[in-house]
Scaffold this motif. Structure first.
Motif, PDB file in Angstrom:
ATOM      1  N   LYS A  84       0.877  -1.117  -0.193  1.00 23.31           N
ATOM      2  CA  LYS A  84      -0.063  -0.041  -0.075  1.00 23.31           C
ATOM      3  C   LYS A  84       0.751   1.292   0.146  1.00 23.31           C
ATOM      4  CE  LYS A  84      -3.583   2.553   2.420  1.00 23.31           C
ATOM      5  NZ  LYS A  84      -4.479   2.611   3.861  1.00 23.31           N
ATOM      6  N   ARG A  85       1.898   1.368   0.423  1.00 19.88           N
ATOM      7  CA  ARG A  85       2.962   2.300   0.739  1.00 19.88           C
ATOM      8  C   ARG A  85       3.344   2.855  -0.711  1.00 19.88           C
ATOM      9  NH1 ARG A  85       8.967   0.482   2.296  1.00 19.88           N
ATOM     10  NH2 ARG A  85       8.537  -1.163   3.700  1.00 19.88           N
ATOM     11  N   HIS A 143      -3.721  -3.099   6.436  1.00 21.06           N
ATOM     12  CA  HIS A 143      -4.309  -1.559   6.194  1.00 21.06           C
ATOM     13  C   HIS A 143      -5.887  -1.962   6.621  1.00 21.06           C
ATOM     14  CE1 HIS A 143      -0.381  -0.083   5.800  1.00 21.06           C
ATOM     15  NE2 HIS A 143      -0.300  -0.903   4.966  1.00 21.06           N
ATOM     16  N   LEU A 163      -1.075  11.893   1.184  1.00 18.71           N
ATOM     17  CA  LEU A 163      -0.564  10.912   2.315  1.00 18.71           C
ATOM     18  C   LEU A 163      -2.038  10.735   3.134  1.00 18.71           C
ATOM     19  CD1 LEU A 163       3.109  12.046   2.927  1.00 18.71           C
ATOM     20  CD2 LEU A 163       1.937   9.974   1.806  1.00 18.71           C
ATOM     21  N   CYS A 214      -4.479   8.618   1.849  1.00 22.19           N
ATOM     22  CA  CYS A 214      -4.087   7.230   1.594  1.00 22.19           C
ATOM     23  C   CYS A 214      -4.118   6.544   3.000  1.00 22.19           C
ATOM     24  CB  CYS A 214      -2.794   7.080   1.008  1.00 22.19           C
ATOM     25  SG  CYS A 214      -2.954   7.557  -0.763  1.00 22.19           S
ATOM     26  N   LEU A 250      -1.347   7.241   5.226  1.00 23.40           N
ATOM     27  CA  LEU A 250      -0.256   6.665   5.374  1.00 23.40           C
ATOM     28  C   LEU A 250       0.750   8.037   5.952  1.00 23.40           C
ATOM     29  CD1 LEU A 250       0.285   4.707   2.268  1.00 23.40           C
ATOM     30  CD2 LEU A 250       0.283   3.869   4.483  1.00 23.40           C
ATOM     31  N   THR A 251       1.969   7.717   6.620  1.00 23.81           N
ATOM     32  CA  THR A 251       2.704   8.849   6.916  1.00 23.81           C
ATOM     33  C   THR A 251       3.728   8.951   6.025  1.00 23.81           C
ATOM     34  OG1 THR A 251       4.121   7.175   8.119  1.00 23.81           O
ATOM     35  CG2 THR A 251       2.206   8.237   9.280  1.00 23.81           C
ATOM     36  N   GLN A 269       6.554   6.256   6.239  1.00 19.53           N
ATOM     37  CA  GLN A 269       5.761   5.081   5.362  1.00 19.53           C
ATOM     38  C   GLN A 269       6.035   5.310   3.823  1.00 19.53           C
ATOM     39  OE1 GLN A 269       1.951   5.040   7.307  1.00 19.53           O
ATOM     40  NE2 GLN A 269       2.380   2.518   7.918  1.00 19.53           N
ATOM     41  N   ALA A 270       5.742   6.439   3.266  1.00 20.72           N
ATOM     42  CA  ALA A 270       5.224   6.434   1.816  1.00 20.72           C
ATOM     43  C   ALA A 270       6.375   7.627   1.115  1.00 20.72           C
ATOM     44  CB  ALA A 270       4.100   6.909   1.482  1.00 20.72           C
ATOM     45  N   ASP A 300       9.142   6.886  -1.693  1.00 17.59           N
ATOM     46  CA  ASP A 300       8.940   6.700  -3.142  1.00 17.59           C
ATOM     47  C   ASP A 300       8.012   7.676  -3.774  1.00 17.59           C
ATOM     48  OD1 ASP A 300       9.661   3.824  -3.412  1.00 17.59           O
ATOM     49  OD2 ASP A 300       8.280   3.470  -1.554  1.00 17.59           O
TER      50      ASP A 300
END
Length: 481
Positions: free
Chosen positions: A139-140, A214, A442, A445, A447-448, A451-452, A455
């Motif tokens: 997911k990241r 997640h 972010l 999604c 996410l932090t 984490q992401a 990319d």
């Protein structure tokens, strides 16, 4: 030396305090005033009313239609269900085996057609999450995948895009939305290819971790996030959560307005406006300007108006709250344009200071005999410092645009090449962690940054930066085409 230090401090405070959530409407004039007082270089009140407000007002006068119509168009595409239909159709066509490509293309089609990147993110994320879970892709990688399709080549490189990043250079260089089309397409392909190579490489490398655990709960933005993201192009207060249309439009109805945006833009730029009698623009009543100064804005405005009407006509029954949708879109356009205009005013005040001459000469000299290099550096750095592609570009062009245009003419460089380099250069350092679009994506999604972000930065900052090098190299060797 003291004056240069004050300017650097003002820019640093602008970056830091904007990241901390201080409104640019207050921050920009306050820091501009600080710079004038600290350098003792000019009357304070006159710098505010005549320079800051004059420049900010000029920006609003010129670009308000693009911000307004773009926001309303995106809101209607969202409320009619068209944005979600397009995402569903493209992803269903390619399937889970091409999950990354499907998400990138669905984002790219919508943003190139004029849909706000925030609308795209909200429409695509739930489908992307389901698709990545099915394909067991981490997911990241979803934020980076959405960013590649929505924040990069369709925003800055592809000719004809109605994005504000492609509109702002037009009056400065007398160009159209289709400036340097060949170079733009090549740059877009490089950007897309590099981004896809990275995402596919990471998907293979991270395959053992799978999608991850997640819950993918529905995203509801908090107040702080709404305020921070609003400055980057759309007001989250107007987006979720709303009633969906009773029935969704067929794919051809959903895609037609996007096609119309590009087609009408092209038609007005190269056929209708060139055949119009525009001698009246030289009159004082119309600003004593020329068609080259307004052609691009006219084309984008006409394309968005007609495409917006097409969305309404094609989805009349799917928009029972049409007035509310239009009002929400119109209201959502105000904060972004005033934020960007405030940055323009800030840049104008900084440019009026005596110390700025030294900074200007140093920046212009960075590229040696090639103004494209120093232009790219100036725009990139300012976009990174302000956390805004449009804001950084506006400051750079309002302070240095005339200088670069003179240098270009002196060296036989086409203004169209300046336009494309400027637009592409905004899509690099603007993706630093404090960027409103990054923070919002972010959050959508779930996410932090930890984490992401790595990319996301590779796909939406490093790939565009490498593409910019390709663009400058080709433009230097072969000129504009």
């Amino acid at each position: 030396m003291m004056g240069i230090l004050v300017i650097v401090i003002a820019l640093g405070l602008l970056m830091y305090l904007a990241y901390r959530g201080v409104s640019l409407l207050i921050l920009a004039p306050a820091l501009a005033t600080f710079a004038v007082v600290a350098t003792m270089d000019g009357p304070v009140l006159a710098s505010y009313t005549q320079i800051f407000m004059g420049s900010a007002g000029g920006f609003i006068t010129l670009y308000f239609p693009v911000f307004l119509l773009g926001a309303v168009f995106g809101k209607l595409m969202e409320d009619s269900g068209s944005a979600r239909v397009l995402a569903d159709a493209i992803i269903a066509k390619l399937g889970s085996g091409q999950a990354i490509l499907a998400v990138v293309l669905s984002c790219a089609v919508m943003t190139y057609g004029g849909v706000s990147l925030f609308v795209v993110a909200f429409a695509v994320y739930p489908i992307a999450a389901a698709l990545f879970r099915q394909a067991d892709i981490p997911k990241r990688l979803i934020p980076a995948t959405i960013a590649l399709g929505a924040f990069t080549f369709t925003m800055t490189a592809l000719p004809g895009t109605p994005a504000i990043q492609n509109a702002i250079p037009m009056p400065f260089f007398g160009t159209s939305p289709f400036a340097a089309p060949g170079l733009g397409i090549i740059t877009a392909l490089v950007m897309f290819s590099l981004g896809m190579l990275w995402l596919n490489y990471r998907a293979r490398k991270l395959a053992p971790e799978g999608y991850g655990n997640h819950p993918d709960a529905e995203f509801v933005p908090n107040k702080a996030l709404r305020e921070r993201a609003a400055g980057e192009g759309f007001d989250l207060m107007e987006l979720p959560v709303e009633e969906r249309p009773v029935s969704r439009p067929p794919v051809f109805v959903a895609v037609l307005p996007l096609v119309l945006v590009i087609a009408i833009n092209l038609l007005f730029t190269f056929v209708i406006i060139p055949n119009m009698d525009t001698d009246f623009l030289a009159l004082p009543l119309y600003g004593e300007t020329s068609i080259d100064e307004v052609r691009g804005i006219w084309s984008v405005t006409a394309a968005l108006v007609l495409s917006l009407l097409a969305v309404i006509a094609l989805n009349w029954k799917r928009l029972p709250k049409l007035t509310q949708s239009v009002d929400n879109g119109a209201n959502a356009s105000l904060l972004p344009i005033f934020n960007t205009a405030s940055l323009v005013g800030f840049g104008a005040v900084i440019a009026s200071l005596g110390a700025f001459v030294l900074i200007r000469d140093a920046v212009v000299g960075l590229g040696g005999d090639n103004p494209l290099i120093s232009l790219a550096i100036a725009v990139n750095v300012l976009a990174g410092m302000t956390g805004s592609a449009s804001g950084g570009m506006s400051i750079a062009l309002s302070t240095l645009g005339d200088t670069y245009l003179e240098m270009a003419y002196a060296q036989g460089i086409s203004p169209e090449l300046l336009h494309r380099v400027t637009a592409v250069a905004t899509g690099g350092l603007d993706t630093l962690p404090h960027n409103g679009a990054v923070i919002t994506l972010l959050a959508i999604c779930g996410l932090t940054h930890r984490q992401a972000y790595f990319d996301l930065a590779m796909a939406a900052m490093v790939a565009p930066f490498l593409s910019l090098i390709v663009l400058i190299t080709l433009g230097t060797l072969f000129g504009s085409f």
